[in-house]
Write an enzyme that holds these catalytic residues in place. Structure first.
Site, PDB file in Angstrom:
ATOM      1  N   CYS A   3       0.853  -1.192   0.000  1.00 11.96           N
ATOM      2  CA  CYS A   3       0.000   0.000   0.000  1.00 11.96           C
ATOM      3  C   CYS A   3       0.886   1.239   0.000  1.00 11.96           C
ATOM      4  CB  CYS A   3      -0.913  -0.012   1.226  1.00 11.96           C
ATOM      5  SG  CYS A   3      -1.776   1.541   1.495  1.00 11.96           S
ATOM      6  N   ASP A  29      -0.361  16.324  -1.763  1.00 14.75           N
ATOM      7  CA  ASP A  29      -0.652  15.417  -2.874  1.00 14.75           C
ATOM      8  C   ASP A  29       0.428  15.568  -3.940  1.00 14.75           C
ATOM      9  OD1 ASP A  29      -3.536  13.974  -3.947  1.00 14.75           O
ATOM     10  OD2 ASP A  29      -2.004  14.426  -5.438  1.00 14.75           O
ATOM     11  N   HIS A  45      -4.190   0.997   8.478  1.00 17.36           N
ATOM     12  CA  HIS A  45      -4.711   0.738   7.132  1.00 17.36           C
ATOM     13  C   HIS A  45      -6.205   0.451   7.186  1.00 17.36           C
ATOM     14  CE1 HIS A  45      -4.533  -0.271   2.864  1.00 17.36           C
ATOM     15  NE2 HIS A  45      -5.488  -1.148   3.173  1.00 17.36           N
ATOM     16  N   ASN A  86     -12.987  10.108  -1.893  1.00 19.05           N
ATOM     17  CA  ASN A  86     -13.400   9.309  -3.037  1.00 19.05           C
ATOM     18  C   ASN A  86     -13.466   7.849  -2.596  1.00 19.05           C
ATOM     19  OD1 ASN A  86     -13.351  11.587  -4.733  1.00 19.05           O
ATOM     20  ND2 ASN A  86     -11.164  11.328  -5.145  1.00 19.05           N
ATOM     21  N   THR A  94      -8.279   5.894  -6.224  1.00 21.12           N
ATOM     22  CA  THR A  94      -7.167   5.214  -6.899  1.00 21.12           C
ATOM     23  C   THR A  94      -6.188   4.585  -5.906  1.00 21.12           C
ATOM     24  OG1 THR A  94      -5.884   7.255  -7.029  1.00 21.12           O
ATOM     25  CG2 THR A  94      -7.277   6.726  -8.929  1.00 21.12           C
ATOM     26  N   HIS A  99      -8.461   8.045   2.660  1.00 22.12           N
ATOM     27  CA  HIS A  99      -7.816   9.361   2.683  1.00 22.12           C
ATOM     28  C   HIS A  99      -8.834  10.437   2.386  1.00 22.12           C
ATOM     29  CE1 HIS A  99      -7.435   7.674  -1.398  1.00 22.12           C
ATOM     30  NE2 HIS A  99      -7.530   8.922  -1.851  1.00 22.12           N
ATOM     31  N   HIS A 101      -9.042  14.350   0.943  1.00 21.82           N
ATOM     32  CA  HIS A 101      -8.363  15.437   0.247  1.00 21.82           C
ATOM     33  C   HIS A 101      -8.804  16.752   0.904  1.00 21.82           C
ATOM     34  CE1 HIS A 101      -7.421  13.038  -3.529  1.00 21.82           C
ATOM     35  NE2 HIS A 101      -8.379  12.302  -3.006  1.00 21.82           N
TER      36      HIS A 101
HETATM   37  P1  DGP Z   1      -7.839   9.228  -4.913  1.00 22.38           P
HETATM   38  O1  DGP Z   1      -7.969   9.391  -6.388  1.00 22.38           O
HETATM   39  O2  DGP Z   1      -8.981   9.864  -4.142  1.00 22.38           O
HETATM   40  O3  DGP Z   1      -7.605   7.791  -4.522  1.00 22.38           O
HETATM   41  O4  DGP Z   1      -6.562  10.058  -4.505  1.00 22.38           O
HETATM   42  C1  DGP Z   1      -5.271   9.533  -4.452  1.00 22.38           C
HETATM   43  C2  DGP Z   1      -4.335  10.694  -4.448  1.00 22.38           C
HETATM   44  O5  DGP Z   1      -3.079  10.236  -4.013  1.00 22.38           O
HETATM   45  C3  DGP Z   1      -4.115  11.337  -5.818  1.00 22.38           C
HETATM   46  O6  DGP Z   1      -4.575  12.675  -5.795  1.00 22.38           O
HETATM   47  C4  DGP Z   1      -2.620  11.305  -6.018  1.00 22.38           C
HETATM   48  C5  DGP Z   1      -2.080  10.976  -4.642  1.00 22.38           C
HETATM   49  N1  DGP Z   1      -0.887  10.142  -4.632  1.00 22.38           N
HETATM   50  C6  DGP Z   1      -0.735   8.922  -5.229  1.00 22.38           C
HETATM   51  N2  DGP Z   1       0.489   8.431  -4.993  1.00 22.38           N
HETATM   52  C7  DGP Z   1       1.123   9.346  -4.211  1.00 22.38           C
HETATM   53  C8  DGP Z   1       2.428   9.395  -3.637  1.00 22.38           C
HETATM   54  O7  DGP Z   1       3.249   8.504  -3.766  1.00 22.38           O
HETATM   55  N3  DGP Z   1       2.718  10.512  -2.903  1.00 22.38           N
HETATM   56  C9  DGP Z   1       1.824  11.527  -2.722  1.00 22.38           C
HETATM   57  N4  DGP Z   1       2.227  12.569  -1.992  1.00 22.38           N
HETATM   58  N5  DGP Z   1       0.597  11.504  -3.250  1.00 22.38           N
HETATM   59  C10 DGP Z   1       0.250  10.427  -3.983  1.00 22.38           C
END
Ligand code: DGP
Length: 113
Positions: A3, A29, A45, A86, A94, A99, A101
């Site tokens: 993860c 992000d 988790h 989301n 994704t 999480h 935002h």
């Molecule tokens: P969601 O689409 O709601 O699952 O948002 C996942 C977010 O996680 C997306 O906006 C990009 C962010 N993200 C993915 N991988 C990483 C990472 O390795 N580091 C950081 N800081 N953000 C990440």
């Protein structure tokens, strides 16, 4: 467990952390959708909002409280901001680690795409 966000918690993957305590961590992000775009996650988790139940739901209010504090610190509290979760494929999730935002610093349109 493979993860990404658990790896951010354990520092196996670097991130720009803006807040951390024993329960949660908040970091910027990697692909910001607004001038301020911070992700706030439980260290434990939890795969998604679907996994929230009476034994772990207190983490949600804890995260919202932290989001409000961070919003003030980031200077977006007065003009307003958005807290987004989301969930699942159609919700746009994704990363399968719960999480929220925190988005702000510009006028956010509604409805979302
Ligand atoms: P969601 O689409 O709601 O699952 O948002 C996942 C977010 O996680 C997306 O906006 C990009 C962010 N993200 C993915 N991988 C990483 C990472 O390795 N580091 C950081 N800081 N953000 C990440």
């Amino acid at each position: 467990m493979d993860c990404i966000f658990c790896k951010i918690v354990s520092r196996q993957i670097p991130s720009e952390i803006v807040f951390e305590d024993e329960k949660i961590i908040a970091f910027r992000d990697i692909s910001p959708a607004a001038p301020v775009h911070i992700l706030i996650i439980p260290k434990q988790h939890i795969s998604s909002a679907l996994e929230i139940n009476s034994s772990n739901s207190s983490i949600v209010s804890y995260i919202i409280e932290a989001a409000a504090r961070i919003a003030r610190e980031e200077g977006i509290a007065e003009d307003g901001f958005r807290i987004v979760n989301n969930c699942g494929k159609d919700g746009g999730q994704t990363v399968n680690h719960l999480h929220f935002h925190l988005l702000g610093g510009r006028n956010l349109t509604w409805p979302p795409g």
